[in-house]
Scaffold this motif. Structure first.
Motif, short mmCIF file in Angstrom:
data_model
loop_
_atom_site.label_atom_id
_atom_site.label_comp_id
_atom_site.label_asym_id
_atom_site.label_seq_id
_atom_site.Cartn_x
_atom_site.Cartn_y
_atom_site.Cartn_z
N TYR A 174 -12.75 -73.68 -54.02
CA TYR A 174 -13.63 -74.45 -55.01
C TYR A 174 -12.91 -75.52 -55.70
N ILE B 119 -13.65 -62.56 -59.32
CA ILE B 119 -13.52 -63.91 -59.85
C ILE B 119 -13.90 -63.92 -61.27
N TYR C 137 -12.42 -68.68 -54.69
CA TYR C 137 -11.91 -69.66 -56.02
C TYR C 137 -11.04 -70.62 -55.59
#
Length: 514
Positions: free
Chosen positions: A360, A182, A357
């Motif tokens: 999100y 990430i 990710y």
């Protein structure tokens, strides 16, 4: 000018080749990661990418739209496998694809786009929360829970296991690989050189994580890809086909068809804004997606949609025709046939981190700001859809949003705005009606008419009145007689009233979007 635009949109083999390679680099980690998030072997995600590229993109209605497995359907596929078993994935997907194909043949493509933005944004945010919650556990080499809310509740305990590993577990090592992935992705997206802007951050992040895992021989879970791609294909069994007539399974197929169609056509509309080439034929695109999903179902692979991330990369990389999207499917096929051992070196935690990710990113705060411009009710629909998806299931959450949208539409259709204007001497009163005059607004309208003073000249303006029902017509008729008795005059276009009574009310363009 036209010749200049034609030259600008003319494809070249060099551009198509380079764009296809960039799209391939973006698609590779996503195909495997979405498969893992869906609860199926990574190779099945690659099969969907291959079918989407080589077959669907060959005759799709949007030349620059790239098709493949989508994160938005990972949740519903995981629930489907949990409830009915992986052997039913193929037959259900074949039925969903057939529904899409028929919808395209009967030219209902544009109808699939007629969904409230509040529901769509809520659906994407809800899917994002579910993906983030489930893949957070996979990123730690842990097993995700059955339900979305359970995954979210269990995150603190998963973090505790990663920080304080017990019984010789490798959760902390998987967590470090996931965090490294990430951080690399974020740093690349923020500081990547302009000359390398087309290289996807996901590929860089997975590559670095893979190198670290291989150099140090880390005890992690790795991607499981068969040496022979045919081993990943699971043809539907004859015993599974009769189960398709059961109502719950029919609903699952309809849900996949609806969500996949909506996502594909919305992505196609978004891609149209990114280039000046041919516009999308939505019915043809819908039929092509249906054929693709029928083929994926026959192979036991993941459902596909047109996906905006890979498509926007395709346009940005200079693609002008469908050739680039087709070639990206070819590169996926060559890789999985020629170098499956290379894919087996990738740690599962790294791919899960990419999906964390991605989840999100699906929770767009900007969408909330956009909806807030149109009032509170769109925000209520957004959060109701989101919470419904997280606490129950995807289809239930979407249905909650659709029902609330219908309630708002009915409310707007039955709303009557009344404005009054009188002169200084109170000898004339003008009443302006806007919207729909129905029995719901009868008390309010009657109250205003009853307050008219004797001797007043009453004018009722109908320019913005869209519909009036028989109860309000009767009120005006009664009012005319009463005004005559008290020495007042009622001036109204009676022909216009009757005409509005006969037509069905439809909201005007001036209404704010839901």
């Amino acid at each position: 000018m036209r010749n200049l635009m034609s030259l600008k949109n003319k494809p070249s083999l060099t551009n198509e080749l380079s764009a296809s390679f960039v799209v391939f680099l973006v698609a590779l980690p996503l195909c495997m990661g979405i498969a893992i998030a869906s609860g199926v072997p990574p190779a099945r995600g690659i099969v969907t990418g291959i079918v989407g590229g080589l077959i669907v993109n060959a005759f799709s209605g949007s030349p620059l739209l790239v098709s493949g497995p989508a994160a938005g359907l990972a949740v519903i596929v995981a629930e489907l496998i949990r409830d009915y078993g992986i052997e039913m994935l193929g037959p259900i997907l074949m039925l969903a694809g057939l529904l899409q194909f028929l919808a395209g043949i009967f030219k209902t493509g544009k109808l699939f786009r007629a969904m409230s933005p509040a529901v769509i944004y809520g659906m994407l945010a809800g899917i994002g929360v579910l993906i983030l919650g489930s893949q957070f556990h996979v990123m730690l080499d842990d097993k995700p829970r059955t339900h979305g809310i359970d995954n979210l509740i269990a995150i603190p305990s998963a973090i505790h296991k990663a920080v304080f590993p017990m019984d010789g577990s490798a959760h902390h090592i998987a967590a470090l690989i996931g965090i490294t992935t990430i951080i690399t992705l974020l740093l690349w997206e923020k500081f990547k050189p302009r000359s390398l802007k087309l290289i996807p951050g996901a590929l860089i992040a997975v590559t670095i994580a893979t190198i670290i895992a291989q150099v140090y021989g880390l005890p992690l879970k790795y991607v499981d890809v068969p040496s022979n791609l045919l081993e990943a294909i699971q043809l539907p069994s004859l015993n599974s086909l009769p189960r398709l007539i059961h109502a719950p399974i029919l609903l699952e197929a309809m849900a996949i068809a609806f969500i996949a169609s909506a996502e594909s056509l919305l992505s196609a509309a978004a891609v149209d804004r990114l280039h000046t080439g041919p516009r999308t034929d939505f019915d043809r695109e819908l039929a092509a997606q249906g054929i693709g999903n029928m083929l994926c179902g026959f192979c036991g692979a993941l459902p596909m949609t047109g996906v905006i991330v890979r498509s926007s990369v395709n346009v940005e990389a200079g693609a002008k025709s469908r050739l680039s999207a087709m070639l990206h499917g070819l590169w996926l096929l060559i890789l999985v046939i020629a170098a499956p051992s290379l894919l087996r070196m990738i740690p599962t935690s790294s791919l899960a981190a990419i999906l964390v990710y991605t989840g999100y990113k699906l929770i767009e705060v900007e969408h909330i700001r956009q909806l807030r411009k149109y009032g509170r009710f769109p925000l209520v629909i957004f959060f109701a859809t989101l919470i419904g998806i997280v606490t129950t299931e995807l289809l239930t959450g979407v249905l909650i949003g659709i029902v609330l949208t219908a309630v708002l539409l009915i409310y707007k259709m039955s709303t009557l705005n009344i404005q009054t204007l009188s002169d200084r001497e109170n000898q004339r009163l003008d009443i302006y009606l806007e919207g729909a005059a129905t029995f719901v607004s009868l008390p309010k309208l009657a109250s205003i008419l009853e307050q008219v003073s004797p001797g007043t000249e009453l004018h009722i303006h109908l320019d913005k009145l869209a519909y009036i029902d028989h109860s309000c017509l009767d009120l005006f008729s009664t009012c005319a007689k009463q005004q005559e008795q008290i020495g007042s005059t009622l001036i109204v276009e009676w022909d216009g009233l009757v005409e509005r009574n006969r037509k069905i009310y439809t909201p005007g363009r001036s209404q704010a979007p839901v």
